[in-house]
Design a protein around this motif. Sequence first.
Motif, PDB file in Angstrom:
ATOM      1  N   TYR A  71       3.716 -11.363   4.486  1.00 51.68           N
ATOM      2  CA  TYR A  71       2.362 -10.900   4.768  1.00 51.68           C
ATOM      3  C   TYR A  71       1.453 -12.056   5.135  1.00 51.68           C
ATOM      4  CZ  TYR A  71       3.622  -6.468   2.638  1.00 51.68           C
ATOM      5  OH  TYR A  71       4.240  -5.298   2.348  1.00 51.68           O
ATOM      6  N   PRO A 131       8.795   1.977  -1.165  1.00 52.76           N
ATOM      7  CA  PRO A 131       7.744   1.625  -0.197  1.00 52.76           C
ATOM      8  C   PRO A 131       7.874   0.200   0.316  1.00 52.76           C
ATOM      9  CG  PRO A 131       6.797   2.131  -2.350  1.00 52.76           C
ATOM     10  CD  PRO A 131       8.247   2.381  -2.457  1.00 52.76           C
ATOM     11  N   ARG A 132       8.191  -0.740  -0.565  1.00 48.43           N
ATOM     12  CA  ARG A 132       8.209  -2.122  -0.096  1.00 48.43           C
ATOM     13  C   ARG A 132       9.340  -2.350   0.897  1.00 48.43           C
ATOM     14  NH1 ARG A 132       7.105  -4.941  -4.674  1.00 48.43           N
ATOM     15  NH2 ARG A 132       9.295  -5.115  -5.212  1.00 48.43           N
ATOM     16  N   SER A 135       8.408  -0.519   4.233  1.00 53.47           N
ATOM     17  CA  SER A 135       7.341  -1.244   4.926  1.00 53.47           C
ATOM     18  C   SER A 135       7.897  -2.508   5.546  1.00 53.47           C
ATOM     19  CB  SER A 135       6.218  -1.627   3.965  1.00 53.47           C
ATOM     20  OG  SER A 135       5.765  -0.518   3.275  1.00 53.47           O
ATOM     21  N   VAL A 174      -0.510  -2.856   9.585  1.00 52.54           N
ATOM     22  CA  VAL A 174       0.145  -3.025   8.279  1.00 52.54           C
ATOM     23  C   VAL A 174      -0.419  -2.102   7.190  1.00 52.54           C
ATOM     24  CG1 VAL A 174       0.582  -4.651   6.426  1.00 52.54           C
ATOM     25  CG2 VAL A 174       0.921  -5.352   8.766  1.00 52.54           C
ATOM     26  N   VAL A 177       0.902   1.324   7.726  1.00 56.66           N
ATOM     27  CA  VAL A 177       2.313   1.453   7.373  1.00 56.66           C
ATOM     28  C   VAL A 177       2.448   1.692   5.872  1.00 56.66           C
ATOM     29  CG1 VAL A 177       4.508   0.241   7.244  1.00 56.66           C
ATOM     30  CG2 VAL A 177       3.143   0.057   9.289  1.00 56.66           C
ATOM     31  N   HIS A 178       1.718   0.885   5.099  1.00 55.87           N
ATOM     32  CA  HIS A 178       1.812   1.044   3.652  1.00 55.87           C
ATOM     33  C   HIS A 178       1.363   2.404   3.181  1.00 55.87           C
ATOM     34  CE1 HIS A 178       2.337  -3.289   3.274  1.00 55.87           C
ATOM     35  NE2 HIS A 178       3.002  -2.894   2.217  1.00 55.87           N
ATOM     36  N   ILE A 181       3.842   5.202   4.337  1.00 52.40           N
ATOM     37  CA  ILE A 181       5.215   5.188   3.815  1.00 52.40           C
ATOM     38  C   ILE A 181       5.314   6.087   2.604  1.00 52.40           C
ATOM     39  CG2 ILE A 181       6.870   3.733   2.601  1.00 52.40           C
ATOM     40  CD1 ILE A 181       7.082   3.267   5.463  1.00 52.40           C
TER      41      ILE A 181
ATOM     42  N   PRO B 182       3.452   4.781  11.492  1.00 51.27           N
ATOM     43  CA  PRO B 182       2.611   5.449  10.485  1.00 51.27           C
ATOM     44  C   PRO B 182       2.079   6.797  10.941  1.00 51.27           C
ATOM     45  CG  PRO B 182       1.931   3.180  10.750  1.00 51.27           C
ATOM     46  CD  PRO B 182       2.930   3.446  11.837  1.00 51.27           C
TER      47      PRO B 182
END
Lengths: 247, 232, 78
Positions: A71, A131-132, A135, A174, A177-178, A181, B182
């Motif tokens: 990140y 999730p991690r 992602s 980003v 996405v998190h 997810i 997403p």
Amino acid sequence: MSEEPRPETNGSRSPTLGFAIHGVVAVLALAVLNWLIATKVPMTVGSEGEGEMGPYYLIFYYHFPGAINCYVFFIAVMVFGILFLRDGNPLWDARARVAGEIGLLACTITVATGSTWAKSAWNVWWDFTDPRLMSAAVMWLTYAGYVVLQQQIEEPNKRRRYAAVFGILACLNVPFVHYSIQLIGVASHPMKITADPIVRITQWYGVVAFFFLYALIYRWKLERNLARDAVEECLVTVRKIEEGARA
Amino acid sequence: MSTATTNTWRAYCDLVKWDWLREMKRKETIVTMTLFSLVTLMVFSFAIRPDSETGLKARAGILWVTFLFAGSIGIDRAFRGEGQSRVLQGLLLAPVGRATIYYARVTSTFLFVMVMELITFIAFCILYNIDMNLDTALKLGSGAVAATLGFVAAGVTLSAMTRAIRGGDVFLRLLLFPLLIPIFNAVVSYTNLVFNGRPLSSREIVILVAFDLVYVAAGQILFEVVVSDFDA
Amino acid sequence: MMNHGNAAKWGIWMLAMIAIAPGAFAADEDAADATMDRLMLGYLLVFILLVGYLIVSQRRNARLRDDIEFLKRRVDEL
């Protein structure tokens, strides 16, 4: 030209020394991390809702620093891209490019260690609900595109601008996405570890220790790229002179 | 309101109208997009039988994969094609704001893709044996509008970017699809809920709306960067 | 862009990361303890080699960089 003495620039000694010190610090930091993993940290750990996790969970201390550092470098790609668009200094683009590659490296480590963890913990090579891991996989694809973009476009002005644009779009993505997810479903195998203080300290210390290493590789690669660009510039100028002499 | 605003609005309308008229002459983009989407649906029908249990569970995903792949053709065509670089050059020289060009192109591409989606959806309902009522149609439609808008907003900027790169059409998809994951995730989840008659949750709607806002704004700003010193 | 040297380096790094897997599968706690010690030492060795290589290579690059800067200045003068 052979008679002229080559001027020994003062700069040549201190960057190398600084680099070497950085390297030594990185090795020491990682040595401490490894020592912590080998001795101080518990061999098994409880996780939320999953019962006990055996020694295989220790891979977390490499997985977590990889995730956080990726990140960091991806945000750097966006920041450097914005700075490049603001003043047009190609050095920013050079930095963004290397940051993207190092971020991709960290992301690869995150995905690889995450997959290994899933296999040893739950006997699946991939867990769609984590999730991690998911992602990281999506980000890997995004930034692999960024790295390929930087490598494939030949015209430098176009390349720098387009890479900066995509770097910004990719980083904006980003948080989405998190957040999205988690739509896939509640994590059936949560990779969450109970908050033992020594665990927390080690995992975050690992982030710092690995950052030293990633930053070292970043510096190394950046200098190589800049040297290569300088050579290109020389060649271009020499060719221009040759053509001018011929005309 | 000032003349500037009316001029911008008129320029925007003119541009959209012009794109639409150009497309209507030969209908290249819409026809190829729609045919491709029908072919994709057919291929999927052989991969996963619509009347099987898997088909029932996968239908929302299949619909949106079809839309994504076919729609990317339209987005690709936004700035790539015969004579397109001259068109863009002319537009950039004209006294029209870059933002206006972006919004106009987003609008026209959005309309083309929506036409494709509508026709595809009818075929989809036939293949997958879905009965439509107004309520479901409205819910699905609004979801599709939100998702397609986000899709096109990001796509137009990337399309302008990849128009002049060697192998740009592949690059467009390589770069665009991960960015869309997403919103794709959200709209498939939303469509599933609507198909199964379950109550809608706020998370999907938040993602769709937020994504649209962020990517229209960022897309516009970055579009101006992408075309800044234009070269064919 | 990816010459063999680069690929080899990243390859080694990747393999090192994956190599943690054997330690990960250790079931017996005592065995895991001993395995962990060896693994951590092994990793430390990998890190030392990597950083050592980077430092040596960087010294070489720095000298090259000076030569290039010198060349550039001469070329610009021409």
